[in-house]
Design an enzyme around this catalytic site. Structure first.
Site, PDB file in Angstrom:
ATOM      1  CE  LYS A 106      -3.854  -2.458   0.967  1.00 30.40           C
ATOM      2  NZ  LYS A 106      -5.005  -2.913   1.677  1.00 30.40           N
ATOM      3  CG  HIS A 147     -15.282   3.567   1.365  1.00 31.41           C
ATOM      4  ND1 HIS A 147     -14.090   3.080   1.852  1.00 31.41           N
ATOM      5  CD2 HIS A 147     -15.493   2.934   0.191  1.00 31.41           C
ATOM      6  CE1 HIS A 147     -13.606   2.192   1.004  1.00 31.41           C
ATOM      7  NE2 HIS A 147     -14.443   2.083  -0.013  1.00 31.41           N
ATOM      8  NE  ARG A 158      -9.958  -7.629  -2.956  1.00 32.73           N
ATOM      9  CZ  ARG A 158     -10.852  -6.895  -2.310  1.00 32.73           C
ATOM     10  NH1 ARG A 158     -12.102  -6.866  -2.705  1.00 32.73           N
ATOM     11  NH2 ARG A 158     -10.498  -6.153  -1.267  1.00 32.73           N
TER      12      ARG A 158
END
Lengths: 691, 539
Positions: free
Chosen positions: A121, A214, A301
């Site tokens: 990350k 988010h 993904r």
């Protein structure tokens, strides 16, 4: 590298709903399917959904779904020519992606290089920064530095902060740290969880910014250099950093920011020559012209919440993945992708929101999402379970994703709430009530959704408790039990020619501590119903309970079979049809609006229970990961004695007394059942005196 | 398909309304009595009863009907027998006992429970009578017997009347066992002296820890007899009997635990009913049982149509009548109750020779086909008078009584109106051992009607006076005659009869079908067999 070759048989290296989901699309494309399954999943729905299935011996994820070699061997054995990793497990493991390709199979996912670039990350942030995407302040915690160095780094980032697993996702290994005091223990615990979930205990920290939304952008690339976005999703409603409600489009992003998000996401994907499905996650702060956003991470993904994007765009993202993996061009150009209406997904988990989201295990007796709301709108249900499925402690306890799609957000939310409320869900405790409460909450309906939503509205975490409806359900259960016990009665149930003692049934609403005693008295004038709440009392005391009279009750019972009945309970002017299903001692009531679950108390006390010892005990089956005391240790109230890993989460078993450890009954690595006493404690004398 | 009875009841008539009002008022009186009896305490003083019950509960003890409720399967019906035994006597109503039939662990059983809140559960002559009746029913119908025992033993103030009949209790327990009918006793308290043989004679014994006391002689008696100082636990405690004497088969922690064990014993009996059971699915009558309240005559001098009763009791109101054109005051035929086939004899008035012939023949047929018989009594007796005596009414009545006396199939009797004289006998009255006998609240029973009886008394007195050459003073005799008529009237009521156990209980007419179903189900616990050997039918 065989990516680009036609695929004829796909192995899905995953389980549950995502395996079934991929199989469905594969079949629509004329591709055969292969499932893999652990011992715990031998009877799972995804195994039945596949054309071939390969057993992975063992129970834990590490032994099975995370074992790359086993899965490759399974693919070869079953004649698969492609592997779809689903989400979680090996989906973002570049070594696995490489191994798949090295074995001559098609990897349905981004290139190992892309995965790698985004997996670390800290490095991902560097790439994002280079691509001009704004970042949240944060820092790495290199291996082998001292505790004080760790503290200094974290001080520089500033509290509150968030610890994250470098290799992870899905909230595993993630901790919020409010201040310095909790830092070191949280780091240890996060590392342990990261190690267990991802096989890598590297963690990093970043500033924990509250009050954000988010928002994430779905991107897709192909091997011909095309990258498109499929609009954004908002996933702000989270518990323990795991999303439970996701929707598209976001109700809170301004048009200006929306365009910037798309540009940033596509730009990042292009920067790493991204191929396949990916998601770029952002945090969005503020409103109107002040709205700002930061890059969070990129998930390389298919996301759990991909269905909401599919619903608004009408595209099958799994089909896109399979087509792209075969070297085809993306089915649509950016100009050909449109969004219509509003879609919301709710994740149904076997867990108890009122009890710290404690995961539940056990059998699902009945699971019928009939996929329709009362008004007949269709809901999409992606489920990995069915009647008789067993929720084991080994994997994520998600039962299903339920998705609504409607012209407006308000209708989508209402239809989803209604559909959830009407689902037949007989089994372990779920977050269903909580999902319904969220979807119906005025703040949610108003689009006021931030990641702090659940903290700000804790009432949505407790079950829907309407005491009157609960009484109605208890009464329905009592009448049903009596009727079910006498299916062939030739005379009226409970009939007597002389005033008899009332029939009583003792039960406990699953979320309640108190027992509910329902008394039914019969007379020619009709039934007389009394209810008393009580501790579980010896039955000789039941008749002496002060029980409240429920005025003006009538009940009509229709027995359907030996464990199902419909009881129409009228209290005053209102009657409701309660559907009752009994599975041993568990009883479920569904009336279309409210559902309840009851545990029937045994008719007679089990005196052997007197012999059971007392002490700190496991709350669920799992594995002991740490034993923090030895005999002779002095402990205080709240001190951690033993750590238990269950349902991929760590649970602390704490002391409830100040005292001395006499014996320890468990060791690290031991598999344990629920309700096992782990430590014998002797309460210290002065503590007893002072209490 | 058998013919259906068509009703002719006018529910708007004055007679219907007055019958209904009278019946409801009688039922209200009964409800009051049964509620008082079931509340425990055993006296007519509610405050005193409440204190007794509270004291009982404060020891963690259950009332007998609560024990029974726990023992029964949830939702099981309970047909309580002789609930008002002792009414009209010096004894408490109910006689400190609860007896009845219910289902335990899926098995229909007879339950016989002491009520320890009534004189400490001690046994009066009526208690003994009631207990023995329950045992008879258990034996005849092959019902396992569960005794819930907590009794101070014989009521010593009445020992004269208890001693001999009471002895039969133990003999009956032994004979039940010998007949292969299980006997189970749960002891919750005192069960001493003679009472000790209730558990002592049972197949299975459960004693409650720290509560059961089972000994022949308590500490004072032991001291007097052999000068031994002994405590109660050593003489008859549950632990002692479980560990030392072996009298107890099971030791229970508390009352519910004793009941739990009792249920498990029954579950393990491997018990099967020996009767054939219902032959068709249950079907409700076409007419409402509620209407029975207006049909049954409050004044038993007013006749009512027996078929109207059958229409509200039999499955689908279907009744296959036998000899409908012959002997019209006795209705005979076949029907079903909740699928159980039955033969029916029902009175539509006084019995003549034809009726006696018809009834005797019908009973023989029912014995041939092994079908239980229901008797619906509303009979003032056999016809008298020269014509009938000369017509051989005695010979013909004897035929009916012969058939009833030797009947092999179970007989169940409902006394729904008058039950006078030999009519009671010919219609399976108490003395003829029907398996069950119930009465309606309006029912009257005596050797003959009170007015007739008083009239007869008056005529006899006049004859006696005049034979002595004196003048009979009609006016002076009137009060004597009236008093006697009133006495007979009082001694003819359903309550008086039930108080003396002349029946197995008064039932609400609306419950007739339910009570008969439970009785038939009990009857089918034993084999159903007809007889081939009647007495000589005098021709």
């Amino acid at each position: 590298m065989t990516n680009g070759a036609p695929i004829t048989r796909i192995l899905v290296a995953n389980r549950g709903e995502i395996a079934s989901r991929v199989f469905r699309t594969a079949r629509s494309l004329g591709i055969a399917t292969v499932a893999v399954y652990s011992d715990a999943d031998a009877d799972s729905a995804h195994v039945r959904a596949a054309d071939r299935a390969v057993h992975l011996p063992g129970f834990t994820s590490t032994e099975t779904y995370l074992d790359a070699e086993l899965i490759l061997a399974a693919a070869v054995a079953a004649g698969a020519d492609a592997i779809h990793p689903g989400y979680g497990f090996l989906s973002e493991n570049p070594a696995f992606a490489r191994a798949v390709q090295a074995a001559g199979l098609t990897w349905i996912g981004p290139t190992p290089q892309s995965i790698e670039a985004m997996a670390w990350k800290v490095e991902a942030k560097q790439i994002a920064e280079n691509a001009g995407v704004p970042l949240v302040p944060g820092a790495q915690l290199p291996d082998g530095i001292s505790e004080s160095e760790q503290q200094n780094i974290c001080d520089a980032v500033g509290f509150p902060l968030l610890i994250k697993a470098s290799a992870g996702g899905g909230g595993k290994g993630m901790r919020v740290v409010l201040g310095r005091d909790d830092l070191i223990t949280s780091l240890q615990s996060a590392r342990r969880e990261a190690m267990s979930a991802f096989g890598d205990d590297t963690v990093f920290v970043e500033r924990y910014l509250t009050g954000a939304r988010h928002v994430e952008v779905q991107v897709f690339g192909d091997t011909h250099g095309n990258v498109v976005h499929l609009f954004e999703r908002e996933c702000s409603i989270q518990r323990r950093h795991q999303k439970i409600i996701e929707e598209a489009p976001s109700p809170g992003v301004t048009e200006a920011v929306r365009e910037r998000l798309f540009t940033a996401a596509v730009g990042l994907a292009r920067a790493i020559d991204y191929v396949g499905a990916g998601t770029v996650e952002f945090m969005v702060f503020g409103t109107g012209a002040d709205q700002e956003f930061y890059f969070l991470e990129m998930n390389t993904r298919l996301q759990v919440e991909h269905p909401v994007t599919e619903e608004i765009t009408g595209q099958d993202l799994v089909a896109w993945q399979i087509l792209v993996a075969q070297g085809q061009v993306l089915p649509r150009t950016q100009d050909e992708i449109f969004a219509a209406g509003h879609a919301i997904e709710a994740r149904l988990y076997a867990e108890d929101p009122a009890n710290g989201d404690l995961p539940a295990t056990g059998s699902i007796h009945k699971f019928t999402g009939n996929g329709r709301s009362a008004a007949g709108q269709t809901l999409r249900i992606e489920s990995g379970v069915g009647d008789g499925s067993v929720i084991s402690p080994y994997y994520d306890p998600m039962l299903a994703k339920v998705i609504s799609h409607a012209p407006s957000r308000q209708v989508a939310a209402a239809v989803l709430a209604d559909g959830l409320a009407r689902m037949t869900l007989h089994g372990p405790v779920t977050n269903r009530d909580s999902l319904v409460a969220i979807l119906r909450h005025e703040a949610f309906v108003a689009g006021d959704t931030k990641t702090t939503f659940l903290d700000e509205h804790p009432q949505v975490r407790t079950p829907l408790t309407n005491p009157h409806e609960r009484q109605r359900h208890a009464i329905a259960v009592a009448f049903a039990l009596e009727a079910l016990a006498n299916p062939e009665a030739l005379v009226p149930i409970g009939w007597s020619n002389v005033p008899a003692a009332p029939q009583f049934f003792t039960m406990r609403a699953r979320a309640a501590a108190e027992f509910t005693n329902v008394f039914i008295g019969y007379s020619r004038g009709g039934v007389k119903v009394n209810i008393a709440e009580s501790e579980l009392v010896p039955f000789r005391d039941v008749f002496a309970l002060e029980a409240a009279v429920i005025e003006d009750v009538d009940a009509r019972t229709e027995v359907l079979d030996d464990s199902h009945a419909i009881v129409t309970v009228r209290i005053g002017s209102v009657s409701a049809r309660c559907s009752i299903a009994r599975y041993g001692d568990e009883i479920f009531v569904d009336d279309g609006v409210i559902n309840s679950a009851w545990i029937l108390a045994p008719r007679f006390a089990d005196h052997s229970a007197d012999a059971i010892g007392h002490g700190p005990a496991t709350t669920m089956p799992g594995t002991i990961t740490a034993v923090e005391v030895v005999p002779g240790d002095a402990v205080v109230v709240g001190q951690t004695l033993v750590m238990l890993e269950a349902m991929k989460m760590e649970h602390r078993i704490i002391s409830d007394v100040d005292g001395i450890v006499l014996q320890v009954f468990v060791e690290v690595g031991q598999s344990v059942d629920a309700h096992l006493v782990v430590v014998e404690l002797e309460e210290s004398a002065d503590a007893t005196e002072s209490s | 398909m058998p013919p259906r009875i068509r009703t002719h009841v006018d529910t708007r008539s004055d007679l219907y309304a007055s019958n209904r009002a009278a019946m409801l008022s009688a039922l209200a009186q009964l409800d009051e009595l049964t509620a008082q009896m079931a509340g425990g305490g055993g006296t007519s003083d509610p405050a005193k009863n409440a204190r007794t019950v509270a004291r009982h509960r404060s020891r963690g003890k259950l009332l007998p009907r609560e024990r029974i409720k726990l023992l029964l399967d949830p939702g099981s019906a309970f047909l309580e027998l002789s609930p008002l035994a002792g009414w009209g006597s010096a004894d408490s109503i109910g006689a400190g006992m609860v007896t009845g039939i219910g289902t335990v662990s899926g098995v229909e059983v007879m339950i016989s429970a002491n009520d320890p809140t009534v004189k400490g559960g001690s046994q009066s002559p009526i208690s003994v009578h009631k207990a023995l009746r329950a045992m008879d029913i258990a034996r005849e119908n092959r019902l396992p017997l569960i005794s819930l025992t907590e009794s101070g033993g014989a009521d010593l103030t009445k020992q004269v009347d208890v001693f001999n009949p009471g002895g039969a209790t133990f003999k009956n327990l032994s004979r039940l066992s010998a007949a292969g009918i299980p006997t189970i006793t749960l002891v919750f308290g005192s069960s001493t002296a003679g009472g000790a043989y209730i558990p002592g004679m049972s197949d299975y014994i459960v004693l409650q820890k720290d509560a059961a006391r089972v000994y022949l002689g308590g500490p004072p008696l032991v001291k007097m007899a052999i000068d031994e100082d002994a405590d109660e636990e050593s003489l008859g405690g549950a632990e002692m009997h479980a560990r030392t004497s072996g009298l107890a088969d099971y030791l229970a922690i508390d009352e519910p635990d004793a009941i739990r064990i009792g249920r498990e014993i029954v579950a393990h009996l491997n018990w099967t009913k020996q009767g054939p059971g219902p032959v068709s699915p249950p079907r409700l009558p076409l007419y409402d049982a509620e209407e029975l309240l207006g049909i049954a005559s409050a004044d038993i001098k007013i006749a009512f149509e027996a078929r109207e009763v059958l229409a509200r009791v039999l499955d689908a109101s279907e009744f296959d009548e036998f000899k409908p054109l012959y002997g019209s005051t006795l209705v005979t035929g076949w029907g079903r109750i909740n699928g159980y086939p039955v033969g029916v004899l029902a009175n539509n008035g006084i019995l003549f020779s034809q009726e006696a012939h018809k009834g005797a023949q019908f009973i023989q047929l029912c014995n041939r086909m092994a079908v239980p018989i229901l008797f619906f009594q509303n009979v003032t007796g056999f016809m008298v008078g020269t014509r009938y005596e000369q017509g051989g009414i005695i010979k013909d009545g004897a035929k009916l009584i012969n058939a009833v006396s030797n009947c092999g199939v179970p007989m169940i009797t409902v006394m729904m109106g008058a039950s006078y004289g030999a009519g009671n006998y010919g219609m399976a009255g108490r003395a003829y051992d029907p398996r069950f006998i119930f009465s309606w609240p309006n029912h009257r029973i005596a050797v003959m009607g009170p007015k007739q009886l008083a009239g007869v008394l008056s005529i006899v007195a006049r004859q006696k006076t005049e034979a002595a050459g004196q003048v009979f003073d009609e006016v002076a005799f009137a009060p004597i005659r009236d008093a006697f008529e009133q006495q007979v009237e009082g001694e003819s009521t359903a309550l008086f009869a039930t108080g003396r156990l002349w029946d197995d209980g008064i039932i609400d007419p609306r419950d007739t079908r339910t009570a008969l179903t439970l009785a038939l189900s009990a009857v089918h616990s034993a084999p159903i067999k007809g007889t081939e050997s009647f007495g000589v039918f005098r021709m």
